[in-house]
Motif scaffolding. Structure first.
Motif, PDB file in Angstrom:
ATOM      1  N   LYS A  34       0.854  -1.170   0.000  1.00  0.00           N
ATOM      2  CA  LYS A  34       0.000   0.000   0.000  1.00  0.00           C
ATOM      3  C   LYS A  34       0.903   1.237   0.000  1.00  0.00           C
ATOM      4  CE  LYS A  34      -4.195   2.028   1.790  1.00  0.00           C
ATOM      5  NZ  LYS A  34      -5.354   1.880   2.678  1.00  0.00           N
ATOM      6  N   ILE A  35       0.721   2.083  -1.003  1.00  0.00           N
ATOM      7  CA  ILE A  35       1.633   3.203  -1.246  1.00  0.00           C
ATOM      8  C   ILE A  35       0.858   4.509  -1.207  1.00  0.00           C
ATOM      9  CG2 ILE A  35       3.237   4.232  -2.909  1.00  0.00           C
ATOM     10  CD1 ILE A  35       3.636   1.380  -4.048  1.00  0.00           C
ATOM     11  N   LEU A  36       1.426   5.508  -0.518  1.00  0.00           N
ATOM     12  CA  LEU A  36       0.875   6.863  -0.522  1.00  0.00           C
ATOM     13  C   LEU A  36       1.820   7.772  -1.287  1.00  0.00           C
ATOM     14  CD1 LEU A  36      -1.231   8.953   0.473  1.00  0.00           C
ATOM     15  CD2 LEU A  36       0.221   9.292   2.495  1.00  0.00           C
ATOM     16  N   MET A  37       1.280   8.516  -2.238  1.00  0.00           N
ATOM     17  CA  MET A  37       2.042   9.495  -2.999  1.00  0.00           C
ATOM     18  C   MET A  37       1.472  10.882  -2.739  1.00  0.00           C
ATOM     19  SD  MET A  37       2.454   7.463  -6.636  1.00  0.00           S
ATOM     20  CE  MET A  37       3.668   8.639  -7.230  1.00  0.00           C
TER      21      MET A  37
ATOM     22  N   ALA B 190       2.386   6.618 -10.431  1.00  0.00           N
ATOM     23  CA  ALA B 190       1.224   5.968  -9.818  1.00  0.00           C
ATOM     24  C   ALA B 190       0.622   4.926 -10.757  1.00  0.00           C
ATOM     25  CB  ALA B 190       0.175   7.015  -9.440  1.00  0.00           C
ATOM     26  N   LYS B 191       0.521   5.250 -12.025  1.00  0.00           N
ATOM     27  CA  LYS B 191      -0.032   4.315 -13.012  1.00  0.00           C
ATOM     28  C   LYS B 191       0.839   3.065 -13.113  1.00  0.00           C
ATOM     29  CE  LYS B 191      -1.260   3.968 -17.913  1.00  0.00           C
ATOM     30  NZ  LYS B 191      -1.226   4.679 -19.224  1.00  0.00           N
ATOM     31  N   THR B 192       2.150   3.265 -13.117  1.00  0.00           N
ATOM     32  CA  THR B 192       3.078   2.140 -13.222  1.00  0.00           C
ATOM     33  C   THR B 192       2.997   1.237 -12.000  1.00  0.00           C
ATOM     34  OG1 THR B 192       4.583   3.467 -14.584  1.00  0.00           O
ATOM     35  CG2 THR B 192       5.501   1.509 -13.533  1.00  0.00           C
ATOM     36  N   LEU B 193       2.987   1.833 -10.809  1.00  0.00           N
ATOM     37  CA  LEU B 193       2.926   1.036  -9.582  1.00  0.00           C
ATOM     38  C   LEU B 193       1.582   0.324  -9.441  1.00  0.00           C
ATOM     39  CD1 LEU B 193       4.692   3.567  -7.198  1.00  0.00           C
ATOM     40  CD2 LEU B 193       5.633   1.401  -8.050  1.00  0.00           C
ATOM     41  N   ALA B 194       0.503   1.024  -9.788  1.00  0.00           N
ATOM     42  CA  ALA B 194      -0.816   0.390  -9.722  1.00  0.00           C
ATOM     43  C   ALA B 194      -0.906  -0.758 -10.725  1.00  0.00           C
ATOM     44  CB  ALA B 194      -1.903   1.425  -9.997  1.00  0.00           C
ATOM     45  N   GLY B 195      -0.268  -0.590 -11.879  1.00  0.00           N
ATOM     46  CA  GLY B 195      -0.264  -1.653 -12.882  1.00  0.00           C
ATOM     47  C   GLY B 195       0.449  -2.908 -12.429  1.00  0.00           C
ATOM     48  N   ARG B 196       1.282  -2.791 -11.410  1.00  0.00           N
ATOM     49  CA  ARG B 196       1.977  -3.945 -10.850  1.00  0.00           C
ATOM     50  C   ARG B 196       1.203  -4.579  -9.695  1.00  0.00           C
ATOM     51  NH1 ARG B 196       8.413  -2.319 -10.681  1.00  0.00           N
ATOM     52  NH2 ARG B 196       8.568  -1.593 -12.848  1.00  0.00           N
TER      53      ARG B 196
ATOM     54  N   ASP C 167      -2.656   5.342  -3.101  1.00  0.00           N
ATOM     55  CA  ASP C 167      -3.410   6.534  -2.718  1.00  0.00           C
ATOM     56  C   ASP C 167      -2.566   7.748  -3.081  1.00  0.00           C
ATOM     57  OD1 ASP C 167      -5.323   4.893  -1.659  1.00  0.00           O
ATOM     58  OD2 ASP C 167      -4.769   5.242   0.436  1.00  0.00           O
ATOM     59  N   VAL C 168      -3.233   8.824  -3.505  1.00  0.00           N
ATOM     60  CA  VAL C 168      -2.522  10.051  -3.870  1.00  0.00           C
ATOM     61  C   VAL C 168      -3.164  11.221  -3.143  1.00  0.00           C
ATOM     62  CG1 VAL C 168      -1.742  11.530  -5.743  1.00  0.00           C
ATOM     63  CG2 VAL C 168      -1.996   9.074  -6.138  1.00  0.00           C
ATOM     64  N   LEU C 169      -2.324  12.042  -2.535  1.00  0.00           N
ATOM     65  CA  LEU C 169      -2.781  13.174  -1.741  1.00  0.00           C
ATOM     66  C   LEU C 169      -2.316  14.475  -2.389  1.00  0.00           C
ATOM     67  CD1 LEU C 169      -4.310  13.519   0.953  1.00  0.00           C
ATOM     68  CD2 LEU C 169      -2.090  13.670   2.085  1.00  0.00           C
ATOM     69  N   THR C 170      -3.214  15.476  -2.479  1.00  0.00           N
ATOM     70  CA  THR C 170      -2.882  16.740  -3.118  1.00  0.00           C
ATOM     71  C   THR C 170      -3.702  17.869  -2.505  1.00  0.00           C
ATOM     72  OG1 THR C 170      -2.693  17.857  -5.273  1.00  0.00           O
ATOM     73  CG2 THR C 170      -4.638  16.472  -4.928  1.00  0.00           C
TER      74      THR C 170
END
Length: 295
Positions: free
Chosen positions: A2-5, A24-30, A35-38
């Motif tokens: 589980k990764i937060l960016m 994010a697309k690359t990691l999710a594809g694996r 999750d992404v915070l902005t």
């Protein structure tokens, strides 16, 4: 995992925004949960919803729920001192205040050697260089017959875009202008495949090389600094220019309209090296491997 960016804004199609999207697309594809915070939603965050959970800060605290934090910009997410998981802070520029790391990371990454040398004195710790990665399945060369010269102008400043347009007019070269604030466009890959060379800087330059284009590094970072160029990217200088993230800050030669017109009128003679270089040096899959290997 589980990764937060994090990234300060996902509103415009800028360099760190596209970096966040691509990584994010690359990691999710694996198969990782991302999750992404902005602070700002927009063009980029809307497209990320298909593979990541995008949230507005400060709705998330980095805690034991996450295995990895990939942070761009400081002050977006609260990180308790005793939180588990691995923390990486990436700085995308040597000067802007948002790119200054606040401390507390396990590893600090600069997207160029210039960035690392600028940021490390004020933030001691483990530093690594991981240069920008490009989605090579999105950015690839046009394969039809050779076409007349056509420029894609994608400088960071509006003044530089306008000056480059005037230079192309004087040189008799057809051109298009894309500016990430004034004239934003998402599908830059398609625009690049309709042109033969790019005038711009930064991540856009790496994307253009992946599309097999010649690239002229040019920008005007501030009126007091004036228009600057590092010239054309070529096999003999690509590594030294990438050490400055293709920013036109290496030689940073000041040019006027006459100088720029002469530059766009001349094209490098060596052809076909750009795509192989991108496959070896700028593949987003390899960059993701480098980030995961930091843990």
């Amino acid at each position: 995992m589980k990764i937060l960016m994090t990234n300060w804004s996902l509103h415009d199609v800028g360099g760190s925004e596209k970096w966040t999207y691509s990584m994010a697309k690359t990691l999710a594809g694996r198969g990782h949960e991302v999750d992404v915070l902005t602070h700002n939603l927009g063009v980029v965050s809307e497209r990320m919803k298909q593979f990541a959970d995008v949230r507005l800060s400060p709705s998330v605290t980095y805690d034991d729920e996450y295995d990895l934090l990939l942070a761009n910009h400081s002050g977006i997410v609260k990180v308790p001192e005793d939180a588990a998981g691995f923390r990486v802070h990436t700085s995308h520029g040597p000067q802007h205040r948002l790119e200054a790391p606040a401390g507390g990371a396990d590893v600090y990454v600069g997207v160029s050697q210039e960035v690392v040398e600028a940021r490390r004195p004020t933030c001691p710790g483990r530093w690594e260089v991981i240069t920008n990665g490009v989605d090579l399945t999105e950015f690839y060369p046009f394969t039809g017959p050779r076409r007349p010269a056509r420029a894609l102008i994608a400088c960071k400043s509006v003044a530089a875009c306008n000056m480059a347009g005037l230079a192309c007019e004087r040189a008799g070269i057809v051109f298009d202008i894309v500016h990430y604030l004034k004239r934003p466009e998402w599908d830059m890959a398609e625009r690049m495949r309709s042109c033969t060379f790019l005038i711009g800087i930064g991540r856009t330059a790496a994307e253009a090389l992946a599309c097999g284009l010649d690239v002229l590094l040019f920008n005007e970072p501030h009126p007091k600094i004036g228009p600057r160029t590092d010239g054309w990217i070529q096999p003999g200088n690509v590594d030294s220019l990438r050490a400055f993230n293709f920013s036109a800050r290496n030689e940073a030669r000041r040019v006027d309209l006459e100088d720029l017109t002469a530059l766009v009128s001349w094209r490098p003679q060596e052809r076909g090296w750009q795509r192989p270089w991108a496959e070896a040096e700028a593949d987003i899959e390899r960059k993701a491997d480098q980030y995961l290997a930091l843990m």
